[in-house]
Motif scaffolding. Structure first.
Motif, PDB file in Angstrom:
ATOM      1  N   VAL A   1      14.859  37.476 -44.599  1.00 43.06           N
ATOM      2  CA  VAL A   1      16.220  36.987 -44.797  1.00 43.06           C
ATOM      3  C   VAL A   1      17.179  38.173 -44.767  1.00 43.06           C
ATOM      4  CG1 VAL A   1      15.568  34.889 -46.034  1.00 43.06           C
ATOM      5  CG2 VAL A   1      15.877  37.020 -47.313  1.00 43.06           C
ATOM      6  N   PRO A   2      18.470  37.920 -44.621  1.00 46.58           N
ATOM      7  CA  PRO A   2      19.440  39.023 -44.625  1.00 46.58           C
ATOM      8  C   PRO A   2      19.421  39.778 -45.955  1.00 46.58           C
ATOM      9  CG  PRO A   2      20.441  37.012 -43.770  1.00 46.58           C
ATOM     10  CD  PRO A   2      19.110  36.629 -44.349  1.00 46.58           C
ATOM     11  N   GLU A   3      19.899  41.008 -45.930  1.00 42.23           N
ATOM     12  CA  GLU A   3      20.041  41.792 -47.157  1.00 42.23           C
ATOM     13  C   GLU A   3      20.895  41.002 -48.146  1.00 42.23           C
ATOM     14  OE1 GLU A   3      18.573  44.720 -47.788  1.00 42.23           O
ATOM     15  OE2 GLU A   3      17.705  44.882 -45.778  1.00 42.23           O
ATOM     16  N   GLY A   4      20.518  40.993 -49.413  1.00 42.22           N
ATOM     17  CA  GLY A   4      21.254  40.262 -50.436  1.00 42.22           C
ATOM     18  C   GLY A   4      20.761  38.836 -50.648  1.00 42.22           C
ATOM     19  N   TRP A   5      19.903  38.352 -49.760  1.00 43.30           N
ATOM     20  CA  TRP A   5      19.303  37.033 -49.908  1.00 43.30           C
ATOM     21  C   TRP A   5      17.939  37.193 -50.573  1.00 43.30           C
ATOM     22  CZ3 TRP A   5      20.207  32.377 -46.442  1.00 43.30           C
ATOM     23  CH2 TRP A   5      21.508  32.358 -45.932  1.00 43.30           C
ATOM     24  N   GLY A   6      17.472  36.154 -51.238  1.00 46.62           N
ATOM     25  CA  GLY A   6      16.151  36.163 -51.842  1.00 46.62           C
ATOM     26  C   GLY A   6      15.848  34.826 -52.479  1.00 46.62           C
ATOM     27  N   GLU A   7      14.714  34.765 -53.147  1.00 43.04           N
ATOM     28  CA  GLU A   7      14.315  33.537 -53.821  1.00 43.04           C
ATOM     29  C   GLU A   7      15.031  33.448 -55.168  1.00 43.04           C
ATOM     30  OE1 GLU A   7       9.949  32.419 -52.703  1.00 43.04           O
ATOM     31  OE2 GLU A   7      10.026  34.598 -53.073  1.00 43.04           O
ATOM     32  N   PRO A   8      15.826  32.406 -55.368  1.00 44.47           N
ATOM     33  CA  PRO A   8      16.545  32.270 -56.637  1.00 44.47           C
ATOM     34  C   PRO A   8      15.571  32.038 -57.789  1.00 44.47           C
ATOM     35  CG  PRO A   8      17.326  30.673 -55.009  1.00 44.47           C
ATOM     36  CD  PRO A   8      16.133  31.336 -54.441  1.00 44.47           C
ATOM     37  N   GLU A   9      15.951  32.497 -58.969  1.00 47.35           N
ATOM     38  CA  GLU A   9      15.117  32.285 -60.149  1.00 47.35           C
ATOM     39  C   GLU A   9      15.139  30.829 -60.581  1.00 47.35           C
ATOM     40  OE1 GLU A   9      16.017  35.006 -63.311  1.00 47.35           O
ATOM     41  OE2 GLU A   9      15.981  36.721 -61.959  1.00 47.35           O
ATOM     42  N   GLN A  10      16.282  30.172 -60.417  1.00 47.33           N
ATOM     43  CA  GLN A  10      16.436  28.783 -60.848  1.00 47.33           C
ATOM     44  C   GLN A  10      15.711  27.845 -59.889  1.00 47.33           C
ATOM     45  OE1 GLN A  10      20.490  27.505 -60.843  1.00 47.33           O
ATOM     46  NE2 GLN A  10      20.028  25.436 -61.497  1.00 47.33           N
ATOM     47  N   GLU A  11      14.879  26.967 -60.438  1.00 48.62           N
ATOM     48  CA  GLU A  11      14.230  25.950 -59.625  1.00 48.62           C
ATOM     49  C   GLU A  11      15.160  24.758 -59.478  1.00 48.62           C
ATOM     50  OE1 GLU A  11      10.237  24.919 -60.389  1.00 48.62           O
ATOM     51  OE2 GLU A  11       9.662  26.974 -60.885  1.00 48.62           O
ATOM     52  N   ILE A  12      14.992  24.038 -58.399  1.00 49.24           N
ATOM     53  CA  ILE A  12      15.829  22.871 -58.133  1.00 49.24           C
ATOM     54  C   ILE A  12      15.017  21.623 -58.458  1.00 49.24           C
ATOM     55  CG2 ILE A  12      17.122  21.618 -56.375  1.00 49.24           C
ATOM     56  CD1 ILE A  12      17.334  24.350 -54.896  1.00 49.24           C
TER      57      ILE A  12
END
Length: 190
Positions: A56-67
């Motif tokens: 993914v682009p720099e600054g993107w990642g897996e969020p800690e919050q689950e949906i």
């Protein structure tokens, strides 16, 4: 609940309706073949799913919050997004197995329009890691939040992976294309 969490389930509903599509013979894909050579691949975090990975682009990642109620095979978001909508990408496995570009370009358009999508467009097909992918884009709204999606359908070994990018409507078409193409250029099979 963040705006990202509100928008993702509607997109999922639009995609799962393609479950009734019949499949066709598997496309043989070279596991080392990357997307079109003219596109620079994203250089951020590596996100892995069932039999594939992408960056993914720099600054993107897996969020800690689950949906709650949403269990994608892979999910990443712009963790630094400050416009009130976290641009994101998610991948789900088609419940129908393989879905052809022709099916996506007919049934996918109907399904998106059926859930209230507007400005549904069929984009040019692209090659992602040896797989010809259909490209649909549309405008959607959920609980007062408007957003735009670009969907790609990457297939290998009889399974289609539905890759959905969701963006704030303030993101230009050129920026959406650049982000999606950079992520897809990094796609590899494992």
């Amino acid at each position: 609940m963040s705006r990202t969490t509100k928008s993702v389930p509607l997109v999922l509903v639009a995609l799962l309706a393609l479950a009734g599509c019949s499949s066709s013979p598997a496309v043989e894909a070279d596991p080392t073949d990357a997307a079109d050579p003219g596109t620079s691949a994203a250089t951020g975090d590596t996100i892995s799913g069932t039999g594939y990975s992408f960056q993914v682009p720099e600054g993107w990642g897996e969020p800690e919050q689950e949906i709650e109620g949403f269990d994608p095979d892979a999910f990443a978001a712009d963790l630094d997004d400050a416009d009130g909508f976290s641009d994101n990408v998610n991948v789900i496995l088609s419940p129908a197995g393989e879905v052809t570009p022709e099916q996506v370009e007919t049934l996918g358009v109907e399904e998106l329009e059926g859930v209230g999508a507007t400005d549904v467009e069929i984009g040019d097909r692209i090659t992602v890691a040896g797989s010809e992918s259909a490209h649909l884009s549309a405008a959607l709204a959920s609980e007062g939040t408007e957003y735009v999606v670009d969907q790609f359908y990457v297939t290998a070994d009889g399974q289609t992976y539905v890759v959905t990018f969701s963006f704030s409507p303030t993101v230009s078409d050129a920026d959406r294309d650049e982000i999606a193409e950079s992520v897809l250029a990094s796609w590899t099979w494992s």
